[in-house]
Design an enzyme around this catalytic site. Sequence first.
Site, PDB file in Angstrom:
ATOM      1  N   ARG A  96       0.811  -1.216   0.000  1.00  0.00           N
ATOM      2  CA  ARG A  96       0.000   0.000   0.000  1.00  0.00           C
ATOM      3  C   ARG A  96       0.844   1.265   0.000  1.00  0.00           C
ATOM      4  NH1 ARG A  96      -3.099   2.180  -2.544  1.00  0.00           N
ATOM      5  NH2 ARG A  96      -4.070   0.117  -2.623  1.00  0.00           N
ATOM      6  N   LYS A 130       2.880  25.059  -4.006  1.00  0.00           N
ATOM      7  CA  LYS A 130       1.665  24.489  -3.413  1.00  0.00           C
ATOM      8  C   LYS A 130       1.746  22.968  -3.462  1.00  0.00           C
ATOM      9  CE  LYS A 130      -1.159  28.518  -4.532  1.00  0.00           C
ATOM     10  NZ  LYS A 130      -2.296  29.063  -5.302  1.00  0.00           N
ATOM     11  N   LYS A 162       6.375  39.407  -3.692  1.00  0.00           N
ATOM     12  CA  LYS A 162       4.933  39.291  -3.898  1.00  0.00           C
ATOM     13  C   LYS A 162       4.202  40.503  -3.329  1.00  0.00           C
ATOM     14  CE  LYS A 162       3.174  35.301  -4.126  1.00  0.00           C
ATOM     15  NZ  LYS A 162       2.651  33.923  -4.049  1.00  0.00           N
ATOM     16  N   GLU A 192       6.036  40.273  -8.567  1.00  0.00           N
ATOM     17  CA  GLU A 192       4.621  40.102  -8.873  1.00  0.00           C
ATOM     18  C   GLU A 192       3.993  41.473  -9.117  1.00  0.00           C
ATOM     19  OE1 GLU A 192       1.085  39.198  -5.902  1.00  0.00           O
ATOM     20  OE2 GLU A 192       2.153  37.338  -6.402  1.00  0.00           O
ATOM     21  N   ASP A 213      -0.110  38.984 -12.295  1.00  0.00           N
ATOM     22  CA  ASP A 213      -0.949  38.250 -11.346  1.00  0.00           C
ATOM     23  C   ASP A 213      -2.416  38.658 -11.462  1.00  0.00           C
ATOM     24  OD1 ASP A 213      -1.268  36.402  -9.127  1.00  0.00           O
ATOM     25  OD2 ASP A 213      -1.668  38.169  -7.903  1.00  0.00           O
TER      26      ASP A 213
END
Length: 276
Positions: A96, A130, A162, A192, A213
Amino acid sequence: MNENINELIRLALKEDLNDQGDITSLAIFGSQEDEFILISKDNGVLCGMDIFTKVFKFIDSKIKVETYFYDGDDIAYGNAIAKISGRVTSILQAERIAINFISYLCAIATKTSLFVKEANGAVKILDTRKTLPGYRMLAKYAVKCGGGENHRIGLFDMVLIKDNHIDAAGGITNAVTKVRQKYGNKFKIEVETRNLDEVREALSLDIDIIMLDNMSLDMMSEAVKIISKKVFVEASGNMSFQRIKEVANCGIDAISFGELTHCVKAFDFSLKKEFI
């Protein structure tokens, strides 16, 4: 990367076996040996055969894994992917966990492959940060198996300024200036941008990459005209498979997708005693 993978395997086996092991298999089987076949139950791109093999070796170094396909290969429903030979109890204890790894990695590689084919060479398909904690390097390897490209690996290997950096620093120029004061030209710098004024400001600072963005198609097209191929252009935010072609038509260089690694459907495999 190898030590990171080893630690993941140890953790996975610990939560599945604890200190008792596979109490079902240990009660039913003794020392007998047998062969099992890994069968694909989906169509897509194979990824993760090294870690699949390593899981079995962690349990029992005498287990043999003979592979018929390799990472990056296209596989189809019903294909025999590998043969696993050895002590039955050892194989069943590792089964598994081994399949869990390749199911996840094949899912990423397969999804990435679909996105890359949709782009048809017009733009690069990039991943993001992510990812499941601890699985970063495996997930990004799977993206590459699917034909995509890795964005930065983490917070340590490229500067990405960012919106929160910009707002807290008082603007793009202040943020870039502070980065250069600390690191000089040691790292690539990406900024960004949320509107055309920010695009113009970022472009004036001689950075490496401009991210557009959450912009509309019209705004992206205008931004590309302003940038005029002076720097690499990445589109991000609110991106989807359905938008790849229209966004590519704006003239950007790459599109980044968080969903390549955080939103995938597990690839289906079975391990069977007999291949039918």
